[in-house]
Design an enzyme around this catalytic site. Sequence first.
Site, PDB file in Angstrom:
ATOM      1  N   GLU A  71      10.990  -8.578  -4.970  1.00 21.02           N
ATOM      2  CA  GLU A  71      11.436  -7.351  -4.278  1.00 21.02           C
ATOM      3  C   GLU A  71      12.906  -7.456  -3.897  1.00 21.02           C
ATOM      4  O   GLU A  71      13.666  -6.491  -4.035  1.00 21.02           O
ATOM      5  CB  GLU A  71      10.598  -7.125  -3.008  1.00 21.02           C
ATOM      6  N   SER A 105       0.818  -1.219   0.000  1.00 20.70           N
ATOM      7  CA  SER A 105       0.000   0.000   0.000  1.00 20.70           C
ATOM      8  C   SER A 105       0.854   1.272   0.000  1.00 20.70           C
ATOM      9  O   SER A 105       0.476   2.265  -0.624  1.00 20.70           O
ATOM     10  CB  SER A 105      -0.961  -0.009   1.187  1.00 20.70           C
ATOM     11  N   GLY A 111       4.959  -9.220   3.581  1.00 21.72           N
ATOM     12  CA  GLY A 111       3.570  -9.264   4.039  1.00 21.72           C
ATOM     13  C   GLY A 111       2.608  -9.359   2.852  1.00 21.72           C
ATOM     14  O   GLY A 111       1.576 -10.013   2.918  1.00 21.72           O
ATOM     15  N   LYS A 155       6.091   0.878  11.565  1.00 18.62           N
ATOM     16  CA  LYS A 155       6.998  -0.157  11.062  1.00 18.62           C
ATOM     17  C   LYS A 155       8.346  -0.177  11.793  1.00 18.62           C
ATOM     18  O   LYS A 155       9.141  -1.091  11.623  1.00 18.62           O
ATOM     19  CB  LYS A 155       7.261   0.063   9.565  1.00 18.62           C
TER      20      LYS A 155
HETATM   21  C1  5RP Z   1       5.156  -6.791   0.057  1.00 18.69           C
HETATM   22  C2  5RP Z   1       5.961  -6.037   1.047  1.00 18.69           C
HETATM   23  C3  5RP Z   1       5.460  -4.688   1.437  1.00 18.69           C
HETATM   24  O1  5RP Z   1       6.447  -3.760   1.186  1.00 18.69           O
HETATM   25  C4  5RP Z   1       5.143  -4.693   2.896  1.00 18.69           C
HETATM   26  O2  5RP Z   1       4.198  -5.720   3.139  1.00 18.69           O
HETATM   27  C5  5RP Z   1       4.605  -3.347   3.373  1.00 18.69           C
HETATM   28  O3  5RP Z   1       3.316  -3.159   2.898  1.00 18.69           O
HETATM   29  P1  5RP Z   1       2.466  -1.863   3.221  1.00 18.69           P
HETATM   30  O4  5RP Z   1       3.161  -0.721   2.564  1.00 18.69           O
HETATM   31  O5  5RP Z   1       1.111  -2.181   2.615  1.00 18.69           O
HETATM   32  O6  5RP Z   1       2.394  -1.717   4.717  1.00 18.69           O
HETATM   33  O7  5RP Z   1       6.974  -6.457   1.519  1.00 18.69           O
HETATM   34  O8  5RP Z   1       5.731  -8.052  -0.201  1.00 18.69           O
END
Ligand code: 5RP
Length: 229
Positions: free
Chosen positions: A108, A33, A101, A126
């Site tokens: 990535e 997001s 997540g 975070k």
């Molecule tokens: C996806 C990731 C995202 O960067 C991580 O889950 C963070 O997500 P968000 O910006 O929705 O909090 O690693 O694989």
Amino acid sequence: MKSTVIEHEKKLAAYESVSLVKNGMIVGLGSGSTAEHMIRKLGEEVEKGLSIKGVPSSERTAQLAQEVGIPLILLKEAITLDINIDGADEFDPKFRLIKGGGGALLREKILAHNSKLNVIIADSGKKVSALGKFKLPLEIIPFATQAILAELNKMGLKPVLRKLDGGAYRTDENNNIIDIDIFGVKEVDKLNGTLIEIPGVVETGLFLKTTDIILMGQGSETLFFRNTR
Ligand code: 5RP
């Protein structure tokens, strides 16, 4: 924290990261997001005349980037990215991350490894003193799923196979994800080495050495952290 505050912090960090993108750059586009806020903003800049090429870290990101008009290329057409901008599930004071997540950790990590500059964009939720409140995702080959679950169970890591719509979750590379509990583990580097040695584990969500800059939204500010290593 209220979700509207978190959303605002994500936007602050995401928008700030776009100011690091310059004409002619090849840009790794993260997933999640926070990355989506960045991609939308980058799309606005492209519309105003910014000339860049993006390399997406997931099918979902590729779709959004196309929708907002960011020209895309494949990693093999670039090999090295000028900048990679992505979110994180957690980061610690040593610039180490848990990611995955959203299930895109493998692509990535490949983008992060092949970028000259890695920028993480995050809300203040975070930031942690020690990694592990968030469950650590592992991308694994479906052939080995049950064997890996059994092995991780023996290690006391409480593995859970990620599910979607009643079946096992499939990544863009058609693999499975197992989420494990690493709360309280002090030597995450050592654990990462052990996990990656298990046959069938393709990649872990521990990003230990790639991060150069963290942009974190906090209230109405964006904090800038640079990794001096
Ligand atoms: C996806 C990731 C995202 O960067 C991580 O889950 C963070 O997500 P968000 O910006 O929705 O909090 O690693 O694989």
